[in-house]
Structure formats: structure tokens, C-alpha cells
Design an enzyme around this catalytic site. Structure first.
Site, short mmCIF file in Angstrom:
data_model
loop_
_atom_site.label_atom_id
_atom_site.label_comp_id
_atom_site.label_asym_id
_atom_site.label_seq_id
_atom_site.Cartn_x
_atom_site.Cartn_y
_atom_site.Cartn_z
N GLU A 1 0.88 -1.17 0.00
CA GLU A 1 0.00 0.00 0.00
C GLU A 1 0.92 1.21 0.00
OE1 GLU A 1 -1.60 3.13 0.54
OE2 GLU A 1 -1.89 2.62 2.65
N CYS B 1 -2.17 8.85 2.57
CA CYS B 1 -1.98 8.40 1.19
C CYS B 1 -3.23 8.62 0.36
CB CYS B 1 -1.58 6.93 1.18
SG CYS B 1 -2.67 5.85 2.13
#
Length: 456
Positions: A228, A262
Site C-alpha cells: 500500500e 496516502c
């Protein structure tokens, strides 16, 4: 060196040595042995441990929120919100483990019977970032522990005290010793772990650069890898009946956690007939934000970024854009002490500027004007990243149709990309691969073992 450095002041408060190579070998042996015992613990007992971890997070909520603020600068109220999400993740996997791990009967030709059992595979390495020091760990550790895997956890070097607390909570909750083991290791030692036969996989949340390095080593050693990575998520405003709400959503989403998420909306793409009103409203909203070097961070609108280095990176990206023709409407400066970066608003960012192509990881809003829906889609897809997107329209059907054309792993309609325990989280392109959370999160490091019985 793992060290606690208060980002609000720059003061070093604690430091911890890396493991020696001998200590690392001991850790690998301990987690390998722990897996062989932990996987045999009845599922209902593993479930009870997860529920107790969730309870401990709630009991120690304020303490852990303050520790989070101390190490990475998160405002107190936001840090308490992170702890709440963390508790929900541990509870989710406890509540749903029986269903998620239930034996699955298959329909097969030729008679007889076939079924699948979901089994653990071994000791898994987690490499976690600093921006959500408890949430990131929970979404990796909770499903793996209830599945029966053991966990080696390498946290970010600026969050050592939070790292140690997580191990303490799992042990206090009744987890088998060494089933969850924190390790203060170097980058080189990460390679040693992945090359070791006792390790069976790695999950990394972090930068594109870190992901590429870990994936290369994992691939060379045939280890399962979940990544990720970064994101440069698009927020697209197609039309609206409530400009104030659209501005508020964009501002709060971009500035939450000081812009260090993010899946934060980093590229705000607005059709031209709404652009001027949106920029004006956003500037007004960002002007109202303030930061304060209060170590508890209980009453601030925005905290510092996690380190002086991070602030300097933001300064370089903003200065590069302005020097090449971008318009700076607000902010764009770092504090003299600590690592505060002022809420910043940029427009007229073009290809060739670092802020156009790179992930801008901090409180910097970049607004783009586009002619129409087609141009918005083209710009949104002109990114190396593909984590999430936020599409706003008075017509949900229109927003869904646009989101369906975007190259992302997640899409949020008339809302800002977030997280919850029962929703899978992950992206495509250079945002990584694999999924965490929800039913998919527990299957990434599982052996879907097939049993075949002949017809009688």
C-alpha cells in the site's frame, strides 16, 4: 536509530538501538516457533484476544492519542479518532472471523466432495509507516493474528514508543508470547528477514521507493507481498448545489492529519464554471486554520508534519512550482523551529513541476481548472498513482459514471476517501497491490487449502 523526536519542537526525547544480527536471528526463531503454537490455539480463544486488544485501546485512548501526537505530531482530537478506528478493526476481525474462515464447500464434477479450509502460512513481516502509527498496524496485524499467522513488526523509525505499546497491548490481551513481536531493524536487516525461510511474506505501507525495494527482495525470495504505497488522489467537482459543502469537504479532506494521508485528495480538479468560486472559498477556509506548538495538540486546527525533513521536502516542491509559474495564494512556508508547514494553496500547476507529478505529502492543496467532465477524467488519470478518488456531483449516477472511468482501487461518491474496518483498502498502478481490511484483508496471507474426496 529509532528515536522519538517531537515534531512540534525538534527535541529528541528517546532513542533505541537496532537489533544485532544475533538478536534478529533469535526473533525469527521465536516468531516461527510461536506460529506453530498460535495456529493450534482454538479460534474462539484467538477471537477473545482480539476483542481484548480492542478493549485495551478504548481504555487507554487518551494516553495513546497523546503518545501519537508526541511522536508524529497528530492533533489530540484526530489521534483519538485514530484510536477509535483501530479498536473497530480489532473488533471487526474478532466479530467476523468465524464467517471469514468458515470451511467452503465446492461444487465439483466427477462426484465426490471438495472443500476449502483457510489456514495460516507462517510468520509475516509488517513494515509500517508513521502517519497512522496504530491504524496501519491494526489493519495488518488483526487479520493475520486471528487467522493464526505470527507477526514480526518493523515500525517507522520515528514511532518507537508507539511500536512498543502495540506489542504490549497484544501480550496484555492474552496473545501467545512472540506471536506478535516488534523488531527495531535496519533496511539491510529487512532483506535478511525476507531471505530467511522462516518468513512467509511481507506487507508494506509506505513510499513508492520503499515498496519497490521490498518487492524486489520479496520477489527474489518468492515471498508473498502486499503493498500500500503513495497516492495522488483526485477530487473532482463536476457540479454542485452547495459550494460551501464542497469546499469544506475538500479542505477538511486535504488538511486532515496535516495532509499526510496516502488517500488524501491531493489534486482538486474543478470544472471551469465553478473554479473561481471554489478557489475563493477554499482560500478563505484555509486562512482560518492555525497551528500551535502545544505538545498535547489538543486545540489546534492543524499539526506539524512528522519531521523537519518532511517540511523541507514540501518547501522544495512548493518553491519549484512557484519558480516555474504556479500561483501561490496562501502559505508556502515552514516554521523556523520544529516542522510546521503553513496551510498552502497552489493553482496553475503544470507538467514539468514537481508538484504535478510527485505526491505532495503535507498541507498543500493544488487546484486545477478543467473545461469539462472529459478533461477532468483525463487529468485525473494522468498520474502514476491509482489509490482512490472523490467525485462530487448533484447526480450520484453521473459521479459513479465518472468514477468508473478512473484508474483507482477505490472511489468515493460525494464524500472524501476514508477508511472503515469492513471496506477493502488498496490501489492500482504505483499505489501498490493487494488489499487490506474487510473480507479481502484476511485472505492475503492465507493458504486456501483444497481437500478432495472421491465418490463413495
Amino acid at each position: 536509530m529509532f528515536a522519538t523526536v517531537n515534531p512540534a519542537t525538534g527535541e529528541k526525547l528517546a532513542q533505541y538501538d537496532y537489533l544485532t544480527d544475533e538478536q534478529l536471528q533469535d526473533a525469527l526463531a521465536r516468531t516461527d516457533a510461536a506460529h506453530r503454537s498460535w495456529r493450534e490455539v482454538p479460534l474462539d480463544e484467538r477471537i477473545a484476544v482480539l476483542h481484548r486488544v480492542a478493549d485495551l485501546y478504548r481504555e487507554r485512548r487518551d494516553e495513546l492519542a497523546r503518545l501519537t501526537g508526541l511522536e508524529m505530531g497528530k492533533p489530540f482530537e484526530e489521534a483519538k479518532g485514530e484510536i477509535d478506528i483501530v479498536a473497530s478493526i480489532w473488533d471487526y476481525y474478532a466479530d467476523h472471523a468465524e464467517d471469514l474462515l468458515r470451511e467452503q464447500e465446492l461444487s465439483v464434477s466427477g462426484g465426490g466432495r471438495a472443500f476449502i479450509r483457510t489456514k495460516s502460512i507462517g510468520s509475516i513481516l509488517g513494515i509500517m509507516p508513521w502517519n497512522y502509527p496504530h491504524y496501519q498496524v491494526a489493519r495488518f496485524a488483526a487479520p493475520n493474528l486471528v487467522l493464526g499467522n505470527s507477526v514480526l513488526l518493523k515500525h517507522a523509525e520515528n514511532c518507537p514508543q508507539n511500536a512498543l505499546v502495540v506489542q504490549e497491548l497484544v501480550e496484555q490481551a492474552g496473545g501467545l508470547p512472540d506471536a506478535y513481536l516488534n523488531v527495531f531493524v535496519t533496511t539491510e536487516q529487512v532483506g535478511t528477514i525476507l531471505a530467511d525461510r522462516r518468513n512467509q511474506g511481507v506487507s508494506l505501507t509506505g513510499s513508492e521507493r520503499a515498496g519497490a525495494a521490498v518487492a524486489e527482495i520479496a520477489g527474489r525470495n518468492l515471498k508473498k507481498c502486499v503493498l500500500e504505497l503513495g497516492g495522488s488522489d483526485a477530487f473532482i467537482l463536476l457540479d454542485t448545489d452547495d459550494m460551501d459543502l464542497a469546499v469544506e469537504k475538500a479542505a477538511s479532506g486535504r488538511m486532515y492529519n496535516s495532509g499526510q494521508a496516502c488517500n488524501s485528495p491531493k489534486r482538486l480538479i474543478v470544472v471551469e464554471d465553478l473554479y473561481e468560486d471554489f478557489v475563493s472559498g477554499l482560500k478563505q477556509r484555509l486562512t482560518s486554520l492555525r497551528a500551535d506548538p502545544d505538545t498535547e495538540m489538543a486545540a489546534v486546527s492543524i499539526g506539524p508534519v512528522a519531521s523537519r525533513t518532511a517540511a523541507e521536502q514540501l518547501q522544495e516542491q512548493v518553491d519549484d512550482a512557484v519558480s516555474k509559474g504556479a500561483t501561490l495564494h496562501l502559505g508556502g512556508t515552514m516554521s523556523e523551529n520544529g516542522s510546521f508547514f503553513s496551510p498552502t494553496l497552489l493553482t496553475d500547476v503544470k507538467p514539468g513541476m514537481r508538484a504535478y507529478r510527485e505526491e505532495v505529502f503535507g498541507p498543500v492543496a493544488v487546484v486545477y481548472k478543467v473545461k469539462d467532465e472529459a478533461a477532468a477524467i483525463e487529468l485525473a488519470n494522468d498520474s502514476d498513482y491509482g489509490l482512490s478518488c472523490d467525485i462530487f456531483s448533484a447526480s450520484p449516477e453521473r459521479a459513479i459514471a465518472v468514477a468508473d472511468q478512473l484508474e483507482t482501487g477505490m472511489a468515493w461518491i460525494n464524500g472524501i476517501s476514508g477508511t472503515q474496518a469492513d471496506l477493502p483498502f488498496g490501489g492500482v498502478k504505483k499505489s501498490g497491490y493487494g488489499r487490506e481490511l474487510g473480507e479481502y484483508g484476511i485472505l492475503e496471507f492465507a493458504n486456501k487449502k483444497i481437500f478432495r474426496l472421491p465418490a463413495e
